[in-house]
Write an enzyme that holds these catalytic residues in place. Structure first.
Site, short mmCIF file in Angstrom:
data_model
loop_
_atom_site.label_atom_id
_atom_site.label_comp_id
_atom_site.label_asym_id
_atom_site.label_seq_id
_atom_site.Cartn_x
_atom_site.Cartn_y
_atom_site.Cartn_z
N GLY A 1 0.87 -1.18 0.00
CA GLY A 1 0.00 0.00 0.00
C GLY A 1 0.90 1.22 0.00
N ASP B 1 -1.54 4.74 -6.30
CA ASP B 1 -0.11 4.71 -5.99
C ASP B 1 0.60 5.96 -6.50
OD1 ASP B 1 -0.88 1.83 -5.65
OD2 ASP B 1 1.21 1.84 -4.99
N ASN C 1 -3.00 2.73 -10.21
CA ASN C 1 -3.50 1.98 -9.05
C ASN C 1 -3.49 0.49 -9.40
OD1 ASN C 1 -4.56 1.94 -6.34
ND2 ASN C 1 -6.51 1.33 -7.22
N GLN D 1 -5.62 -8.90 -2.50
CA GLN D 1 -5.67 -7.88 -1.43
C GLN D 1 -7.10 -7.64 -0.96
OE1 GLN D 1 -3.81 -7.61 -4.18
NE2 GLN D 1 -1.98 -6.38 -3.88
O1 MRU Z 1 0.57 -3.95 -4.60
P1 MRU Z 1 -0.06 -3.22 -3.46
O2 MRU Z 1 -0.91 -4.07 -2.60
O3 MRU Z 1 0.95 -2.40 -2.69
O4 MRU Z 1 -1.05 -2.16 -4.18
C1 MRU Z 1 -1.75 -1.25 -3.38
C2 MRU Z 1 -2.71 -0.43 -4.17
O5 MRU Z 1 -2.81 -0.52 -5.37
C3 MRU Z 1 -3.53 0.57 -3.40
O6 MRU Z 1 -4.77 0.78 -4.02
C4 MRU Z 1 -2.76 1.91 -3.32
O7 MRU Z 1 -1.45 1.72 -2.87
C5 MRU Z 1 -3.44 2.87 -2.44
S1 MRU Z 1 -3.30 2.36 -0.74
C6 MRU Z 1 -3.97 3.57 0.21
#
Ligand code: MRU
Length: 353
Positions: free
Chosen positions: A55, A229, A239, A188
């Site tokens: 995240g 992201d 994202n 997730q």
């Molecule tokens: O690969 P991840 O689990 O780190 O991806 C996370 C996401 O895509 C979230 O939507 C993003 O980081 C926003 S978290 C507040």
């Protein structure tokens, strides 16, 4: 119903007595609640790469504490470089590393850097609570919302971005029903968002990613609420893979799209989504499940873990500084200026290591 009741989970904690970073191991949830202790910057970088912590805001916060561990070991420059390179897409990581580097450059010692890391940590929680209020005000009474990936307390200092909006909307009685995509391939949604919402007494229905358009067609949701992201100067949104498809389906069905981010996710130095580095992960994540190979041996895989949703598909971008409807370059510049932020791209949220 108090809001605190809906915000109990914490993914990143600093153990002051031990001088260690304690991460809730998100690879093991929901089967086991176990923590991983990091004593070095290298261990923090490894934990980010392996998705022990994930995240965008949470990896930025973890990296800030990683910088403290590097400074304590006398290897700050190498530590900062290693941390910034741990994952490519979330701009919060480079942003936090740059902030720690600036603080060290201004003469901060280990204690000063710890203070900065704690500030980054506390600011994120405050930003999430604020954007929860801002975002929830957009939701109509009794609405259904769909979210993707995990953007909650597990992905941030606490409360969450998109999930913070949903928490606030639920506590205010505005949100009647929450749907979460399972979020293939890392799950997730099914593993983390569902666990976190249930821990906070918010009922949730998980859907297969492929069921999203049918859910929208059925009239079950009025809002798609996601995090990001990285949001570039023109409002494009990187994202979790699948966000783009969800936004396309939402537009086709009159479902509104909200993107909730702290301003540390705004990247004014990158012109558009085409310039965002997209992370590709192992084929095993797509071809296997729970350590078990499910595709025929020899099958290949294409596994980008983020995609870019064009700004034109976003109805409202919510930040702790306020909301921007139909975001574009000019409106984002105004948001940055109004908050006294750096919008000229010279020293904004861009990896510098
Ligand atoms: O690969 P991840 O689990 O780190 O991806 C996370 C996401 O895509 C979230 O939507 C993003 O980081 C926003 S978290 C507040």
């Amino acid at each position: 119903m108090t809001l605190e009741r809906h915000d109990r989970v914490r993914a990143v904690q600093w153990d002051d007595a031990a001088g260690e970073l304690v991460l809730l191991d998100q690879r093991r949830l929901p089967v086991e609640v176990v923590h991983k202790r990091c004593r070095t910057a290298e261990a923090v970088a490894e934990a980010i790469g392996a998705m022990v912590v994930r995240g965008a805001p949470a990896i930025g916060i973890a990296a800030a504490y990683g910088a403290v561990l590097a400074a304590r070991a006398g290897t700050l420059a190498e530590g900062l470089e290693m941390l910034a390179a741990a994952r490519p897409t979330a701009v919060n990581l480079g942003w936090a590393v740059a902030r720690m580097r600036d603080r060290a450059g201004a003469g901060a010692d280990v204690d000063g850097l710890l203070e900065e890391a704690r500030t980054i940590h506390a600011e994120d929680l405050a930003a999430n609570r604020r954007m929860g209020e801002v975002g929830a005000a957009y939701l109509g009474d009794g609405c259904g919302v769909l979210t993707h990936c995990n953007t909650g307390s597990l992905a941030t200092a606490g409360f969450g971005t998109a999930l913070g909006v949903i928490r606030a909307g639920w506590a205010a009685g505005r949100v009647a029903r929450v749907f979460a995509t399972e979020t293939r391939p890392w799950l997730q949604g099914a593993r983390l968002t569902a666990w976190e919402l249930l821990a906070d007494d918010i009922p949730v229905d998980v859907i297969a990613d492929g069921a999203a358009a049918a859910l929208m067609q059925s009239g079950g949701v009025q809002w798609l609420v996601v995090g990001a992201d990285r949001v570039t100067a023109n409002g494009d949104v990187a994202n979790k893979i699948g966000t783009y498809a969800l936004a396309l389906a939402a537009r086709a069905h009159g479902v509104r799209v909200m993107v909730a981010i702290p301003s540390s996710t705004l990247d004014f130095a990158t012109a558009s989504g085409a310039d965002i580095p997209i992370e590709y992960r192992s084929a095993d994540e797509v071809l296997g499940f729970g350590g078990q190979h499910i595709a025929a041996k020899g099958t290949g895989a294409w596994n980008p873990v983020f995609d870019v949703t064009p700004a034109a598909l976003v109805d409202v971008l919510v930040t702790e500084r306020g909301a921007v409807e139909a975001p574009n370059r000019e409106r984002l510049r105004r948001l940055g200026h109004a908050a006294g932020g750096d919008v000229d791209g010279s020293s904004s949220n861009k990896e510098t290591a």
